[in-house]
Design a protein around this motif. Structure first.
Motif, short mmCIF file in Angstrom:
data_model
loop_
_atom_site.label_atom_id
_atom_site.label_comp_id
_atom_site.label_asym_id
_atom_site.label_seq_id
_atom_site.Cartn_x
_atom_site.Cartn_y
_atom_site.Cartn_z
N LEU A 132 7.08 -1.02 2.36
CA LEU A 132 6.35 -1.25 3.59
C LEU A 132 5.16 -2.14 3.27
N ARG A 143 12.50 -0.94 9.06
CA ARG A 143 12.34 -0.99 7.61
C ARG A 143 13.54 -0.31 6.99
N SER A 162 5.96 -7.69 9.91
CA SER A 162 5.14 -7.37 8.75
C SER A 162 3.72 -7.03 9.19
#
Ligand SMILES: [Zn+2]
Length: 268
Positions: free
Chosen positions: A19, A57, A138
């Motif tokens: 992450l 993710r 992001s």
């Protein structure tokens, strides 16, 4: 209606790899909760009634929520569709900062100044609590100036011995006139010359992820303009309530200030 409460172990959350940011379950930090399979539609997630950013993710939907600075240690409940997820918030003692301000008008304001501050607060809050449904890929941010980062986020401040709201950003050292660049792609949500913050730019990065730049000597972008990483948005200055030139850099999720250090990449 009875909702099922899922208690998520932090060890599980910490195991989510790659992450942009690591979970930091403290006031002023972020919690990251797996909320579904990316093959399904994105679930609606909220915290205290405010929509929370959701991104994919590793084949999963994860919710990334800002934890309010005034959150009590203990359980924090996210609403995930009709269900809820509970995360444990750790105690965190931010430092105290005692400041003597010479200019008394920065501590005690006239009614005219209070009116101005109030109308500016409404403009800023509208941006901070806005939620644009753009996909966010992001949360990494390139430093807006190359200067030193400080750990000034969360300072509990006292001006001339009067308690004030905590410091909701990171002060970065830089010289007056140094260019300030967008740390990630986004939309210029507001610009203005505000009483406390001076010349200010707010960038909407999508889904309530907002960044803020204060005390600028100059603003070189316009509201509604798109920016990409590295675009110059203004220059460092000392406008507003400051003792000298520096960049006040704020980052927000679901309308709450979170520590910019969580998102900052190491190098330019
Ligand atoms: Zn500051």
């Amino acid at each position: 209606m009875i909702s099922r409460t899922t208690t998520l172990l932090l060890s599980l959350l910490l195991a989510i790899p790659a992450l942009a940011t690591e979970p930091s379950p403290r006031p002023g930090g972020v919690v990251i909760v797996e909320v579904g399979d990316a093959a399904d539609n994105a679930p609606k997630v909220s915290l205290h009634g405010k929509p929370v950013l959701v991104m994919t993710r590793n084949g999963k939907w994860v919710a990334v929520a800002g934890v309010p600075l005034d959150a009590e240690p203990g359980e924090l409940t996210l609403d995930v569709g009709a269900e809820s997820a509970v995360v444990e918030i750790a105690e965190h003692a931010y430092r105290e900062q005692w400041i003597t301000v010479e200019n008394q008008s920065f501590v005690e304001q006239s009614q005219e100044q209070l009116d101005r501050i109030w109308s500016e607060r409404k403009i800023i809050d509208a941006v901070l609590t806005s939620f644009t449904n753009r996909p966010v890929s992001s949360l990494s941010l390139r430093p807006p100036v190359p200067g030193n980062r400080s750990d000034s986020f969360g300072y509990r401040r006292f001006f001339n011995e009067q308690a004030r709201s905590p410091h909701k950003g990171m002060d970065m050292s830089a010289a007056s006139g140094d260019p300030v660049s967008a740390p990630s792609e986004g939309l210029i949500a507001a610009t203005g010359d505000y009483f406390f913050n001076g010349n200010t730019v707010l960038i909407d990065h999508g889904q309530g992820f907002v960044s803020m730049y204060c005390h600028l000597s100059e603003i070189t972008v316009k509201e509604g303009q798109s920016v990409t990483v590295g675009d110059v948005i203004g220059a460092v200055g000392a406008t507003g309530r400051v003792t000298g030139p520096h960049l006040h850099f704020g980052t927000y999720l679901n309308g709450t200030a979170v520590d910019p250090a969580i998102f900052l990449l190491d190098a330019n």
